[in-house]
Scaffold this active site. Sequence first.
Site, PDB file in Angstrom:
ATOM      1  N   ALA A 117       0.851  -1.203   0.000  1.00  0.00           N
ATOM      2  CA  ALA A 117       0.000   0.000   0.000  1.00  0.00           C
ATOM      3  C   ALA A 117       0.877   1.241   0.000  1.00  0.00           C
ATOM      4  O   ALA A 117       1.184   1.798   1.045  1.00  0.00           O
ATOM      5  CB  ALA A 117      -0.929   0.006   1.211  1.00  0.00           C
ATOM      6  N   GLN A 124      27.602  17.014 -14.020  1.00  0.00           N
ATOM      7  CA  GLN A 124      28.176  17.138 -15.365  1.00  0.00           C
ATOM      8  C   GLN A 124      29.151  18.312 -15.439  1.00  0.00           C
ATOM      9  O   GLN A 124      30.218  18.205 -16.036  1.00  0.00           O
ATOM     10  CB  GLN A 124      27.050  17.333 -16.382  1.00  0.00           C
ATOM     11  CG  GLN A 124      27.496  17.290 -17.830  1.00  0.00           C
ATOM     12  CD  GLN A 124      27.894  15.895 -18.285  1.00  0.00           C
ATOM     13  OE1 GLN A 124      27.535  14.913 -17.641  1.00  0.00           O
ATOM     14  NE2 GLN A 124      28.645  15.813 -19.363  1.00  0.00           N
ATOM     15  N   GLY A 150      32.299  17.497 -13.878  1.00  0.00           N
ATOM     16  CA  GLY A 150      32.992  16.426 -14.586  1.00  0.00           C
ATOM     17  C   GLY A 150      33.354  15.264 -13.670  1.00  0.00           C
ATOM     18  O   GLY A 150      32.560  14.827 -12.845  1.00  0.00           O
ATOM     19  N   GLY A 151      34.575  14.793 -13.805  1.00  0.00           N
ATOM     20  CA  GLY A 151      35.027  13.670 -12.986  1.00  0.00           C
ATOM     21  C   GLY A 151      34.974  13.978 -11.505  1.00  0.00           C
ATOM     22  O   GLY A 151      34.692  13.096 -10.683  1.00  0.00           O
ATOM     23  N   GLU A 200       5.682  11.111  -0.848  1.00  0.00           N
ATOM     24  CA  GLU A 200       4.518  12.007  -0.813  1.00  0.00           C
ATOM     25  C   GLU A 200       3.676  11.875  -2.083  1.00  0.00           C
ATOM     26  O   GLU A 200       3.036  12.825  -2.527  1.00  0.00           O
ATOM     27  CB  GLU A 200       4.945  13.467  -0.618  1.00  0.00           C
ATOM     28  CG  GLU A 200       5.471  13.783   0.769  1.00  0.00           C
ATOM     29  CD  GLU A 200       4.383  13.860   1.829  1.00  0.00           C
ATOM     30  OE1 GLU A 200       3.190  13.931   1.468  1.00  0.00           O
ATOM     31  OE2 GLU A 200       4.733  13.837   3.014  1.00  0.00           O
TER      32      GLU A 200
END
Length: 380
Positions: free
Chosen positions: A128, A335, A338-339, A362
């Site tokens: 549920a 992004q 970057g790394g 919610e």
Amino acid sequence: MATIYTEDQLGIQELIRNFMKKEVKPYLRELDDKGEFPLDIYKQAFELGLHCLQIPEEFGGAGIDYVTMAVALEEMGKCDPGFAITMLSTSMTLKCILLGGNKEQKQRAADILIPGAHGCFSMTEPGAGSDALGLRTTAREDGDAYILNGTKCFATNGAYSDLYVIIATVDKSLGSKGTVAFMVEGGTPGLNVGKHENKMGLRLSNTCDLYLEDVRVPKANMLGFVGDGIKIALSGLDTGRIYNAAIAVGIAQNAIEESVAYAKTREQFGKPIIENQALKMMLADMQIGTEAGRQLVFNAMRLLDSGVKKVSMEASCAKTFCSDNAVKVTTDAVQILGGYGYSKEYPVEKMMRDSKIFQIFEGTNQIQRLVISKEMAKLY
């Protein structure tokens, strides 16, 4: 970011900002790695009343209005949304009782929670979630009490609460007319805590299973009457969705600020990357989405402050837009970095993890769109 705040709103914003900067932010990486529930930090937050900001003053809260609550939640969410959800869960538990309880129940709940305790509202079950009427937790009448049996899941603050609101059913075949809501105090025999979820995000928030095994609850602890359970549960749903939208705005705002700060110092091809047109477009879209979400939240909160009782469409619009935006903005932040964005050394990967759940709890964003379209059919 030009937004006009009242002196009270600025004061609460500064109070929360200073607390989060001093007591929460320095420990975030460690707490997130361990997935620990920082009881000492939450105790300090209780002392500031951050768990009862919108509770009426007659019950010991600060009694702030809805717009000010949005400002407060955005500021909490900006530092750590798990912290914000922990505070909000206690507040919403008490608000649910204030909406559905009698005078004695309201005072009892306030006496437990206001001095400094966690609250837990528990309706979701393994079968549920979006289908609220799929409840299997039963309430069987027995003399001057009801006997509760069943399993709840994803119970926020579940392992640490002193007061629970449990939604059950006296007869599943009756649908909503068979639902009941009970105040259940922590430590009641038969109320057992199950596993703590090892979550992707919100790791400063406790989320666990609850097992109810012949939990005997006095009839005096029933909120309202038989048939009121879902109504009481849903009474705070619209405001809860707007609250979560405000927290999502905070996540996105934090990601924007981290992204801009990084882009101004990171150099590629002989210049800071913020001078690259492609990145400028990304940052601008991040700002546009976040400011639009903030205004959706403020509009819905202003409607509530004005006395409007039903804001289902506005709440679902805010919740859906702000959570979708938070996921997009934090993904873009990763992004941009970057790394480094993919590394735990920088905070944006945590923001990305934290943001995802706001599209789910919610009421999933798919359910929100159904709510919006239903309201549209009535409105137009």
